[in-house]
Design a protein around this motif. Sequence first.
Motif, PDB file in Angstrom:
ATOM      1  N   LEU A 192      17.257  24.412  10.884  1.00 20.30           N
ATOM      2  CA  LEU A 192      17.961  24.158  11.417  1.00 20.30           C
ATOM      3  C   LEU A 192      18.123  25.279  12.665  1.00 20.30           C
ATOM      4  O   LEU A 192      17.867  26.606  12.567  1.00 20.30           O
ATOM      5  CB  LEU A 192      19.228  24.047  10.939  1.00 20.30           C
TER       6      LEU A 192
ATOM      7  N   THR B 214      23.449  24.633  15.457  1.00 20.07           N
ATOM      8  CA  THR B 214      23.643  24.509  14.315  1.00 20.07           C
ATOM      9  C   THR B 214      24.345  24.581  12.795  1.00 20.07           C
ATOM     10  O   THR B 214      25.730  24.984  12.276  1.00 20.07           O
ATOM     11  CB  THR B 214      22.449  23.439  13.881  1.00 20.07           C
TER      12      THR B 214
ATOM     13  N   THR C 274      25.069  15.900  10.695  1.00 26.50           N
ATOM     14  CA  THR C 274      25.885  17.453  11.308  1.00 26.50           C
ATOM     15  C   THR C 274      26.926  17.956  10.271  1.00 26.50           C
ATOM     16  O   THR C 274      27.068  18.650  10.184  1.00 26.50           O
ATOM     17  CB  THR C 274      25.949  18.130  12.578  1.00 26.50           C
TER      18      THR C 274
END
Lengths: 145, 145, 145, 145, 145, 145
Positions: free
Chosen positions: D70, D74, F74
């Motif tokens: 990630l 994020t 997300t």
Amino acid sequence: MSGGFFYFVFRYFVVRIIIHYSQFITRHMSLIQDFESYRTKMNDRIMETANTNIKRFFALDTTTYADGALDVKTKEMLGLVASMVLRCDDCIKYHLGKCHEAGVNHDEINEVFMIANLVGGSIVIPHYRRAVEYWDELNLAGSGQ
Amino acid sequence: MSGGFFYFVFRYFVVRIIIHYSQFITRHMSLIQDFESYRTKMNDRIMETANTNIKRFFALDTTTYADGALDVKTKEMLGLVASMVLRCDDCIKYHLGKCHEAGVNHDEINEVFMIANLVGGSIVIPHYRRAVEYWDELNLAGSGQ
Amino acid sequence: MSGGFFYFVFRYFVVRIIIHYSQFITRHMSLIQDFESYRTKMNDRIMETANTNIKRFFALDTTTYADGALDVKTKEMLGLVASMVLRCDDCIKYHLGKCHEAGVNHDEINEVFMIANLVGGSIVIPHYRRAVEYWDELNLAGSGQ
Amino acid sequence: MSGGFFYFVFRYFVVRIIIHYSQFITRHMSLIQDFESYRTKMNDRIMETANTNIKRFFALDTTTYADGALDVKTKEMLGLVASMVLRCDDCIKYHLGKCHEAGVNHDEINEVFMIANLVGGSIVIPHYRRAVEYWDELNLAGSGQ
Amino acid sequence: MSGGFFYFVFRYFVVRIIIHYSQFITRHMSLIQDFESYRTKMNDRIMETANTNIKRFFALDTTTYADGALDVKTKEMLGLVASMVLRCDDCIKYHLGKCHEAGVNHDEINEVFMIANLVGGSIVIPHYRRAVEYWDELNLAGSGQ
Amino acid sequence: MSGGFFYFVFRYFVVRIIIHYSQFITRHMSLIQDFESYRTKMNDRIMETANTNIKRFFALDTTTYADGALDVKTKEMLGLVASMVLRCDDCIKYHLGKCHEAGVNHDEINEVFMIANLVGGSIVIPHYRRAVEYWDELNLAGSGQ
């Protein structure tokens, strides 16, 4: 051997199905009984093993919800909402039982549930689901509860 | 130089003492004002910046405490006890203000405080201290609150 | 007027600098005093306003940490770690003071801090920072604390 | 004495008003500076006093948010939402700063705020207010931040 | 068909009663085994699937409770009280097992339980009930545990 | 009676073993089904019994995770990390399912797990264990999930 193995298996499942349905009926009322019997058993054990301070704490837990400036019904709703936002399933069950006894009705309990969901957030929802199931059982158990 | 440096210092402290006492009086009522002015300022800012879902959440926060199956007084006590066990000082102040408006009296608020302390434990005590201070101020601010 | 306005401003800042440094010295010891004076003031107020159950709860809070099967030092470390994982700054300050009195040393307090950080996670870190600041002040306040 | 006591008081307040406004300007950018300077000061102190395990825990706190499967953006949003639902103001400030650096925009941060409010409930709102204030300051501090 | 259906049902229940009692005996010791076997199974799976940071975090979880400035017994009581106020049943079981190994006695564990109940409040009680049940089982499992 | 009592017991255990293994296979996929069927059943019951505000809250819970400035993937990771640090097993299961659907891969989910463990501390570990078990099952359930 009469019937043979397959007949045995058949009989086995017949019995199983009977048991299953009788369990279904028993289970119907069992959330309340499971909670209360375990709670009673362990509270008895605690009274055997605990020290004086713990016993005082338990005594305080009882006197706090007694009728006073606020009536029992209001106090039990306060106990319920506090238990829900802190996400304690056993505490929720206990106070749901007491709210039911104190005559909290359908619309009132829903408003307590809403405040709990709002203040505590969506993580309260799984506890709310179980609370609805328990509340339904309390109502099915009827006025004799 | 008339008075000299020491005289200056003396005058400085005279003024300081006057200011100090006037601040004492002002401060007396300032917990309420500080809380409410910051809350209003930031809620206004949120209404300018937030997305639709956040605005819906805020709307829900308002409608949840409206008069319904449970009256406003009961709902505000529910909001208060939930805020105390979750140890949110701003939430406590808000619901104390609303409880005061709804006419919760001395003995009643103490029973809410007790349930909060019992359910939430001794970590609630520092929040309870600040709640007592705020409640005192609400009562000093009087019926005009 | 001797000196005029600019001289006035100069004198003003001279006094301000003196005050600032005296405050620096005072402040050095002020975390302990601020915490303890507010705590004492509000505990006194609570004793005036609280109901019997709340007073019993406070009494229980005292007797729980008394010397028993576990000594005071161990109990205060237990109170400290519980306060840290629950992230209650005032509770942390209180138990840090008691740990200091009970003779918890540098290496021991660090091991309590580590358990709190590990069990409670990185959200404990801001409280750990403030705990280190308070612990430093307790040590500066010396053996006479 | 030139000017007399009342003139002195007048001059005093003139200076006070000047100081007040200069503080107003300074304060504008001070949430970020206050947070960061205290954080740096205490982290330095922790590096002086902590044991090996604590230092490892702090190292882990750094490597966890590094670019990996990630990306940093994020991960910082994950850190922010976790900090918000756990209601840790300092953690929120830290991750807001990092989200700002990583280029999280207005609409994105609002969606993180909404998830935090929804999951954590209305007790998150006071922290959300302070988060909005801090986010505004980060944006005012501009691209040079 | 030998015995017929009712005889079958009779035999079925005879076997069921035997199984029930053997389960009763087995179950007596099964809280410990259930907890430990699941924990071991999943920790093994975690070691297969986790990334380096998670493995470091687990390593830190082990070294933190090692003998140091504080002995293992004290550290395990710290771990227990932290787990109780955070209401993590699996963590409570783990530290109860370690406390038992480290020789924490009946009166000592009760004082840890009291601090946990006091600090964490009555929502800790359901976890305390389960802790007492597990502690009893640890003691029944004997010194060989 | 053909076979006699011991033969009966033998047959009984043969069937039991068959059932056991069939349960083993069934159970393999049952965490997902158990969670989802209970969740669906109670959500249906909630829609029958809840008041308008609760229904609005549930609606908000849905719209919050919809595709927006942040994509669904997300948002679901944000929901997962929030659920993990708040230690809500049902919420974790729900968001793990959604993360799986949204295509979060092995390395990504591990980085979410790490942030949750770090921020929430070692009390998250038991929930992380159950999350790994559920994630494994989701992957076994395959692309048809």
